[in-house]
Design an enzyme around this catalytic site. Structure first.
Site, mmCIF file in Angstrom:
data_model
loop_
_atom_site.group_PDB
_atom_site.id
_atom_site.type_symbol
_atom_site.label_atom_id
_atom_site.label_comp_id
_atom_site.label_asym_id
_atom_site.label_seq_id
_atom_site.Cartn_x
_atom_site.Cartn_y
_atom_site.Cartn_z
ATOM 1 N N GLU A 85 106.724 42.466 -22.924
ATOM 2 C CA GLU A 85 105.543 42.829 -23.708
ATOM 3 C C GLU A 85 105.631 44.243 -24.280
ATOM 4 O OE1 GLU A 85 100.670 42.602 -23.282
ATOM 5 O OE2 GLU A 85 101.946 42.347 -21.525
ATOM 6 N N ASP A 86 106.230 45.165 -23.525
ATOM 7 C CA ASP A 86 106.166 46.581 -23.909
ATOM 8 C C ASP A 86 107.492 47.181 -24.371
ATOM 9 O OD1 ASP A 86 103.505 46.541 -23.281
ATOM 10 O OD2 ASP A 86 103.773 47.299 -21.246
#
Length: 724
Positions: free
Chosen positions: A76-77
């Protein structure tokens, strides 16, 4: 900041020969990917996955779960993909990280609290592996512990979401330690004034109560020791949120809540649990209605314990919980704790009790296998509790709940009826797929539409939702109705030209409005639809139209005198809508045509054939053409209703001697038999024999046979038969 060695030490304490290399590689990868990233607190971002992994290790989870905890934010990051995780760490870790990522992408901000249970069910359904939920709950727990660095409005939003969704999930999995901490943190941000009031009140009681707690513990220990029962006893004040809930539920002030102090007695066996209960009740008077036996009747999330409230020393109410060490582990860590007792060697009877205790997971656990370590145990847990539902994302991130087995067509109709009606194709997770593809939890679906596309009858074979099925049938009925109306106009125009009646002008002049009422139809379109579906013959409508236009008939009685006997049923209004209808098994309101090759009559066996674009064609079962038709398109049909008011065309052939007056006799007999002659041809053969072929109208098969038998009785008639 937590160090990786602390996590490895904990893992080594409960797993024999752990795969430390997997956890080490996950740590190194996470550190490299999150390098340079910081949290709002100013700490390196790596501190977060380390806290998550430590929580998972404290819950005694397996190595893939702890590795996934270290990696859970990389997709996600950072630029990492699930394929990267799969290649480097294997399918098991990749599946857990993928599940956590999908849950993290859900947008709950716009969801009403009333929908919280649906969201919890959605998360449960999407987490095919329970370890996904374990990682997500550990992630949420650390985020709540560092929530003070968020803006105030986000603190409230995240805390409410945690209270509505994640705390109940922790409870559902039996993770009481996680649930208690989440609840107290939510209370801190959602009701800060209440939190401070309870905290200060408990501080005062704690100062006064330490002596009291020690006193109660000593009394119970002495009694157990006298009765040779090994035990360990812990006293504590209840957690803040449970006190707050009790105050709200019973409308109490803090000083009115008496059983704030709870004691936990841990013993070796179930037998000891009940023995200690008896001893406690012999020491202090139990409070009526405050005893609960969760050992013989466990909670749905596997929790087992004996609960009793008694009037303890100095008249104080105290709650006492009695359980075994195994029960205590399950109470703290839920399903994650159970593996420890599997590896100690258990009997088949024990496994049977486990299966009963874990009844809420019965569909997904196979307790017949012997599970020797946490890796085997956790890998076996598949979370299909809500397998009858799938949760699908729109491209915008909204969530649609659909039944299991639903397709892109169901998804399209869930968005809007027009999207469904004009659906022409779909993409699932970016890939083009057939419209009958079954959707899976977490799929992102994009639907393509075309205004020229119409619903297909074939869609009914695979759609699952009632809305999709209803809308497709409704559209098809509308289309077929329009086709039947168009066909009726053609039939009426054609018959009108033969009868010298201008049908178009009659419609413009409003005569068909009167006819619709005469035939008990709600509108002109209803009347035309009945003609198109062969429920009313065009001739019957036009004869009535002729009578109305010329004002020849004022009543049904006048009409019967002005028309010949053989046409009475043709000119009478339809009183019974089903008088000459066909019943098709499993189908309503379909366009029906009678085959010209066999002209089937009521009373004889018939069969239906689905034609291409022309409705269902009705054949006689004995028609030779039926043998050449495609068998999969044949339907079971039957005559429905009385046929006394219906006229059905049929062709007959009469061979007779060529003598004067014989044709008149034939016509007279047919008239007496109430048979109308619609048309006919005549030819003479060289041997003085004449052949007459008529199209006549009869009510049914019996009517035809009786009429032909009468004709055969005429002198000079050689043959009278029906033509196919």
């Amino acid at each position: 900041m937590i160090r990786i060695n602390e996590i490895l030490d904990v893992v080594g304490s409960y797993i024999k020969d752990p795969d430390m290399a997997l956890i080490q590689r996950a740590y190194v990868f996470s550190a490299r990917e999150h390098e340079g990233q910081v949290r709002l607190s100013g700490e390196p971002y790596l501190s977060h996955p380390l806290h998550v992994a430590k929580t998972l290790a404290d819950m005694h989870l397996d190595e893939p779960t702890i590795a996934a905890g270290l990696l859970h934010d990389t997709v996600e990051d950072t630029d990492t993909t699930i394929d990267d995780i799969q290649e480097l760490f294997g399918d098991e870790v990749a599946d857990i990280v993928d599940g956590v990522t999908k849950i993290s992408k859900m947008d709950f901000e716009s969801k009403a609290v009333a929908k919280a249970e649906n969201i919890r069910k959605m998360i449960l359904a999407m987490a095919e592996d329970i370890r996904v939920l374990m990682v997500k709950l550990a992630d949420r727990l650390h985020n709540m512990n560092t929530l003070n660095f968020q803006k105030s409005y986000k603190q409230v939003m995240i805390a409410q979401e945690t209270l509505d969704i994640y705390s109940p999930l922790a409870n559902r999995l039996g993770l009481y330690r996680v649930k208690r901490e989440l609840d107290d943190l939510c209370l801190y941000y959602l009701k800060p004034d209440v939190y401070q009031t309870i905290t200060k009140g408990l501080e005062r009681q704690r100062t006064l109560g330490k002596e009291y707690i020690d006193k109660v513990i000593n009394l119970i220990e002495e009694t157990c020791e006298e009765n040779k029962i090994k035990c360990s006893i812990h006293g504590r004040t209840k957690h803040l949120y449970s006190i707050y809930k009790k105050m709200i539920r019973q409308d109490l002030e803090l000083d009115q809540v008496h059983d704030i102090i709870a004691f936990r007695v841990i013993v070796d066996s179930v037998k000891d649990c009940y023995e200690v209960l008896g001893l406690v009740h012999s020491m202090w008077r139990p409070v009526a209605g405050r005893f609960k036996d969760y050992i013989s009747i466990p909670k749905a999330n596997m929790y087992q314990s004996l609960h009793t409230t008694v009037i303890g020393p100095d008249g104080e109410r105290i709650e006492i919980q009695i359980r075994t060490d195994e029960m205590n582990q399950v109470a703290e860590y839920g399903v994650a704790a159970h593996w420890q007792y599997k590896e100690q060697g258990v009997s088949s009877g024990k496994q049977t009790r486990d299966a009963e205790r874990f009844s809420w997971l019965r569909q997904i656990m196979d307790w017949q296998r012997e599970l020797n370590d946490p890796r085997e145990f956790m890998a076996s847990l598949r979370f299909d509790l809500f397998s009858e539902e799938v949760y699908i994302f729109t491209p915008a991130g909204d969530i649609k709940e659909l039944p299991d087995g639903a397709t892109p067509v169901d998804f399209a109709y869930s968005i809007h009826s027009e999207v469904g009606n004009h659906c022409t194709g779909a993409k699932i997770n970016g890939r083009l797929v057939p419209l009958n593809t079954q959707l899976k939890n977490g799929d992102t679906v994009e639907v393509f539409t075309d205004q020229n596309r119409k619903p297909s009858r074939d869609w009914l074979k695979f759609v699952k939702t009632a809305k999709a099925r209803t809308k497709i049938k409704q559209y098809i009925r509308t289309e077929e109705r329009e086709s039947s109306i168009s066909l009726a106009k053609e039939m009426l125009e054609k018959e009108g030209r033969r009868m010298n009646i201008n049908v178009s002008k009659a419609m413009k002049d409003g005569y068909f409005v009167m006819l619709a009422d005469e035939f008990s139809c709600g509108s002109v379109d209803d009347l035309l639809s009945n003609v198109g579906y062969s429920r009313i013959t065009p001739k019957k409508v036009l004869k009535r139209l002729y009578a109305v236009q010329n004002q020849l008939l004022d009543s049904e009685e006048d009409e019967s005198h002005s028309e010949s006997t053989d046409e009475k049923t043709e000119t009478s209004p339809v009183g019974n809508k089903g008088s000459s209808s066909i019943k098709i098994e499993g189908v309503d309101n379909v366009l029906i045509r009678f085959a010209g090759c066999c002209t089937p009559l009521p009373g004889e066996p018939i069969v239906g054939y689905i034609s291409r674009g022309r409705g269902v064609v009705i054949h006689s079962s004995t028609c030779p053409n039926v043998a050449n038709l495609e068998s999969e398109r044949l339907l079971n049909v039957s005559w429905e209703g009385g046929q006394e008011d219906s006229a059905h065309p049929v062709q007959i052939r009469i061979r007779c001697r060529n003598v004067k007056g014989l044709l008149a006799k034939i016509s007279t007999v047919l008239t007496e038999m109430d048979v109308n002659i619609d048309s006919g041809t005549f030819r003479s053969e060289v041997d003085g024999i004449s052949v007459c072929e008529f199209t006549v109208e009869v009510r049914d098969l019996g009517h035809l046979h009786r009429s032909l038998n009468k004709v055969k009785d005429i002198d000079g008639i050689l043959e009278a038969i029906r033509l196919n």
